[in-house]
Write a protein that holds these residues in place. Sequence first.
Motif, PDB file in Angstrom:
ATOM      1  N   ARG A  16       0.811  -1.207   0.000  1.00  0.00           N
ATOM      2  CA  ARG A  16       0.000   0.000   0.000  1.00  0.00           C
ATOM      3  C   ARG A  16       0.849   1.262   0.000  1.00  0.00           C
ATOM      4  NH1 ARG A  16      -4.471  -2.157  -1.833  1.00  0.00           N
ATOM      5  NH2 ARG A  16      -5.300  -3.784  -0.485  1.00  0.00           N
ATOM      6  N   TYR A  28      -1.141   4.786  -7.068  1.00  0.00           N
ATOM      7  CA  TYR A  28      -2.113   3.690  -7.148  1.00  0.00           C
ATOM      8  C   TYR A  28      -3.157   4.037  -8.190  1.00  0.00           C
ATOM      9  CZ  TYR A  28      -2.917  -0.693  -4.665  1.00  0.00           C
ATOM     10  OH  TYR A  28      -2.957  -2.020  -4.317  1.00  0.00           O
ATOM     11  N   THR A  87      -6.884  -1.199  -9.112  1.00  0.00           N
ATOM     12  CA  THR A  87      -6.826  -1.306  -7.662  1.00  0.00           C
ATOM     13  C   THR A  87      -7.326  -2.659  -7.187  1.00  0.00           C
ATOM     14  OG1 THR A  87      -7.227   1.081  -7.515  1.00  0.00           O
ATOM     15  CG2 THR A  87      -7.511  -0.186  -5.493  1.00  0.00           C
ATOM     16  N   ASN A  91      -5.576  -6.944  -5.552  1.00  0.00           N
ATOM     17  CA  ASN A  91      -6.193  -7.602  -4.401  1.00  0.00           C
ATOM     18  C   ASN A  91      -6.632  -9.020  -4.754  1.00  0.00           C
ATOM     19  OD1 ASN A  91      -6.080  -5.650  -2.299  1.00  0.00           O
ATOM     20  ND2 ASN A  91      -7.695  -4.479  -3.299  1.00  0.00           N
ATOM     21  N   ALA A 330     -14.149   3.487  -2.371  1.00  0.00           N
ATOM     22  CA  ALA A 330     -12.767   3.067  -2.597  1.00  0.00           C
ATOM     23  C   ALA A 330     -11.782   4.170  -2.222  1.00  0.00           C
ATOM     24  CB  ALA A 330     -12.572   2.654  -4.051  1.00  0.00           C
ATOM     25  N   HIS A 334      -9.045   3.461   0.623  1.00  0.00           N
ATOM     26  CA  HIS A 334      -7.641   3.335   0.228  1.00  0.00           C
ATOM     27  C   HIS A 334      -6.792   4.552   0.598  1.00  0.00           C
ATOM     28  CE1 HIS A 334      -7.737  -0.502  -1.908  1.00  0.00           C
ATOM     29  NE2 HIS A 334      -8.954  -0.167  -2.317  1.00  0.00           N
ATOM     30  N   THR A 335      -7.409   5.592   1.114  1.00  0.00           N
ATOM     31  CA  THR A 335      -6.618   6.738   1.583  1.00  0.00           C
ATOM     32  C   THR A 335      -6.642   6.864   3.103  1.00  0.00           C
ATOM     33  OG1 THR A 335      -8.504   8.267   1.315  1.00  0.00           O
ATOM     34  CG2 THR A 335      -6.980   8.028  -0.551  1.00  0.00           C
ATOM     35  N   ARG A 399      -1.565   8.880   1.750  1.00  0.00           N
ATOM     36  CA  ARG A 399      -2.515   8.109   2.551  1.00  0.00           C
ATOM     37  C   ARG A 399      -2.327   8.398   4.030  1.00  0.00           C
ATOM     38  NH1 ARG A 399      -5.260   3.048   2.869  1.00  0.00           N
ATOM     39  NH2 ARG A 399      -4.909   2.010   4.849  1.00  0.00           N
TER      40      ARG A 399
END
Length: 403
Positions: A16, A28, A87, A91, A330, A334-335, A399
């Motif tokens: 990440r 990302y 993204t 995963n 998302a 993700h942040t 992030r």
Amino acid sequence: MALGSAEQARKGGIPRGLSQSAPVLFSYGFRPFFLGAAVWAVVTMALWIASLTGLLPVAEDYGPAHWHAHEMLFGYSSAVLAGFLLTAVPNWTGRLPVSGWPLFWLFALWLVGRLAFLIPGIATGTVAAIESLFLPTLLLICVREVIAGRKWKDLKVMGGLLALTSGNILFHLQVMQGGHPDIAFKLAVSAYVVLVMIIGGRIIPSFTRNWINKVGRTDFPAPYSRFDSVAILTGVAALAAWVLLAEGWIVAALSCAAFMLHAARLTRWRGWTTLDEHLVTVLHVAYLFVPLGFLGIAVAALGVVSPTAALHVLTVGTVTSMMLAVMTRATRGHTGRVLTASRTTSIIYVAIVLAAIVRPIADFLPDHARLLYVISGASWLLAFGLFLVEYAPMLTRVRRKIG
């Protein structure tokens, strides 16, 4: 590529961190593509309104109406899809994400395709050649990752991306030959709806279950079963008939069956249990437009309503509302933000749902069509404008650290 090592990926941890060789924005896939999609959604709608009012000529060689439809289906929306897949695929596969300068150049390829339409004097063949590069490149990247990660079940998602890529190429061919790209548009819409049926069937019950568990309840959504497979396959058959036949009893019958199955599928996910968290509820609302879209196709196939009305239920309702639902969730996740909808985010959802409802109504009220177009367009601009206000800072900053 992103920070982290192959060893980390083999141990199951998806890196990440940020790329060391490019700005945060290109660390990302969701960052540049969600931001670019929102900006382009605003710019495209503004240009379309300017074209309709005669203030500014837009893409005259391709035709402003064709350009507008293309950029709704293959422009901003392809960027959202790219941001999601770049993204999500890491995963799914446990492999390193595309990041840094490779991501920059992929984003640049998408951006050049958007600008090619707007530069006067470029031959339509040249525009087609430039614009058609992005989706096949994205497809190759995603297929490579899925195969390398041996996630064979995810190849069906790649089938949706292949259909979208084919629709884009077909659009250019039909326009250059002087025809109307009706089949290309339907193929693209169908590709997005299939992706919503497949991916929505994963994330909606999963996020709903997480929410129900969080609040201490046990009335969980129904797990994936043969019923879901039948619903998806019936939906695919209905969409295929719609693309190839356009109208008639076969299209109507298959679409009615898909309407009933997907309405039942949605109720099995128990969306009414999530009303206290709009970040989850909006996923159910967006999926509601899937059965409504099939119902629209059915009645349009029998000549009860115009095909345009049914098309807009799917494009604005199913596709765009689901995309904004995914983009907001998302981005927050993700942040490092809390997974809850702010007041601004809730307004975004209301605005895009309003746009999705009002636009088809205009076909039933021709005397008020211009006003309804304005309301729908303004709601669209409000939704994406507020997304930029709240989420652009998240997408362009490092992030947050949790804990």
